[in-house]
Design a protein around this motif. Sequence first.
Motif, PDB file in Angstrom:
ATOM      1  N   LEU A  61       0.824  -1.209   0.000  1.00 31.90           N
ATOM      2  CA  LEU A  61       0.000   0.000   0.000  1.00 31.90           C
ATOM      3  C   LEU A  61       0.861   1.263   0.000  1.00 31.90           C
ATOM      4  CD1 LEU A  61      -2.933  -0.886   2.418  1.00 31.90           C
ATOM      5  CD2 LEU A  61      -3.083  -0.394  -0.024  1.00 31.90           C
ATOM      6  N   GLU A  62       1.909   1.276   0.829  1.00 34.70           N
ATOM      7  CA  GLU A  62       2.792   2.439   0.896  1.00 34.70           C
ATOM      8  C   GLU A  62       3.477   2.679  -0.444  1.00 34.70           C
ATOM      9  OE1 GLU A  62       5.505   1.967   4.156  1.00 34.70           O
ATOM     10  OE2 GLU A  62       3.909   1.907   5.628  1.00 34.70           O
ATOM     11  N   SER A  63       3.966   1.613  -1.065  1.00 35.76           N
ATOM     12  CA  SER A  63       4.633   1.740  -2.361  1.00 35.76           C
ATOM     13  C   SER A  63       3.666   2.240  -3.429  1.00 35.76           C
ATOM     14  CB  SER A  63       5.214   0.396  -2.798  1.00 35.76           C
ATOM     15  OG  SER A  63       6.229   0.000  -1.931  1.00 35.76           O
ATOM     16  N   GLN A  65       0.866   3.964  -2.970  1.00 38.11           N
ATOM     17  CA  GLN A  65       0.507   5.356  -2.700  1.00 38.11           C
ATOM     18  C   GLN A  65       1.620   6.302  -3.120  1.00 38.11           C
ATOM     19  OE1 GLN A  65      -0.447   5.106   1.466  1.00 38.11           O
ATOM     20  NE2 GLN A  65      -2.601   4.649   1.070  1.00 38.11           N
ATOM     21  N   ALA A  66       2.863   5.928  -2.880  1.00 42.67           N
ATOM     22  CA  ALA A  66       3.992   6.767  -3.282  1.00 42.67           C
ATOM     23  C   ALA A  66       4.042   6.909  -4.797  1.00 42.67           C
ATOM     24  CB  ALA A  66       5.298   6.177  -2.761  1.00 42.67           C
ATOM     25  N   LYS A  67       3.826   5.831  -5.517  1.00 41.24           N
ATOM     26  CA  LYS A  67       3.824   5.875  -6.984  1.00 41.24           C
ATOM     27  C   LYS A  67       2.695   6.762  -7.493  1.00 41.24           C
ATOM     28  CE  LYS A  67       7.132   2.944  -7.942  1.00 41.24           C
ATOM     29  NZ  LYS A  67       8.373   3.316  -8.567  1.00 41.24           N
ATOM     30  N   LEU A  68       1.507   6.616  -6.883  1.00 38.14           N
ATOM     31  CA  LEU A  68       0.360   7.427  -7.316  1.00 38.14           C
ATOM     32  C   LEU A  68       0.609   8.909  -7.056  1.00 38.14           C
ATOM     33  CD1 LEU A  68      -2.617   5.199  -6.148  1.00 38.14           C
ATOM     34  CD2 LEU A  68      -1.894   5.656  -8.503  1.00 38.14           C
ATOM     35  N   LEU A  69       1.234   9.226  -5.933  1.00 41.31           N
ATOM     36  CA  LEU A  69       1.559  10.633  -5.636  1.00 41.31           C
ATOM     37  C   LEU A  69       2.560  11.197  -6.643  1.00 41.31           C
ATOM     38  CD1 LEU A  69       1.773  10.611  -1.732  1.00 41.31           C
ATOM     39  CD2 LEU A  69       0.074  11.776  -3.159  1.00 41.31           C
ATOM     40  N   GLN A  70       3.524  10.383  -7.020  1.00 38.21           N
ATOM     41  CA  GLN A  70       4.507  10.822  -8.019  1.00 38.21           C
ATOM     42  C   GLN A  70       3.837  11.076  -9.359  1.00 38.21           C
ATOM     43  OE1 GLN A  70       7.514   7.804  -8.064  1.00 38.21           O
ATOM     44  NE2 GLN A  70       8.448   8.501  -6.165  1.00 38.21           N
ATOM     45  N   LEU A  71       2.898  10.214  -9.727  1.00 36.62           N
ATOM     46  CA  LEU A  71       2.186  10.379 -10.995  1.00 36.62           C
ATOM     47  C   LEU A  71       1.302  11.614 -10.983  1.00 36.62           C
ATOM     48  CD1 LEU A  71       1.152   6.697 -11.796  1.00 36.62           C
ATOM     49  CD2 LEU A  71       2.896   8.061 -12.951  1.00 36.62           C
ATOM     50  N   SER A  72       0.670  11.888  -9.836  1.00 33.30           N
ATOM     51  CA  SER A  72      -0.230  13.032  -9.769  1.00 33.30           C
ATOM     52  C   SER A  72       0.520  14.359  -9.776  1.00 33.30           C
ATOM     53  CB  SER A  72      -1.126  12.924  -8.528  1.00 33.30           C
ATOM     54  OG  SER A  72      -0.355  13.089  -7.354  1.00 33.30           O
TER      55      SER A  72
END
Length: 74
Positions: A61-63, A65-72
């Motif tokens: 989940l942490e990984s 979420q971090a990827k999604l934040l980078q994409l956004s």
Amino acid sequence: MNDPKLSYFEKEDILHLAISDEKEFGSVEVSPNITAELNEQGDLIGIEIIGTSAFLRDSILESTQAKLLQLSKK
């Protein structure tokens, strides 16, 4: 031991990685629920994760979420 051995104990929800078949002389708690097993010389011979299901779920989940934040942010 030439090849590491990975064992999962479903009832206890424990994952154990043995990288040597040497006798365990001691252990060090790396973080809550993660223990490094050591031989007499203090070399790493294994790792044990207690509560593996929750640990893996939280790590994924942490990984994610971090990827999604980078994409956004792009």
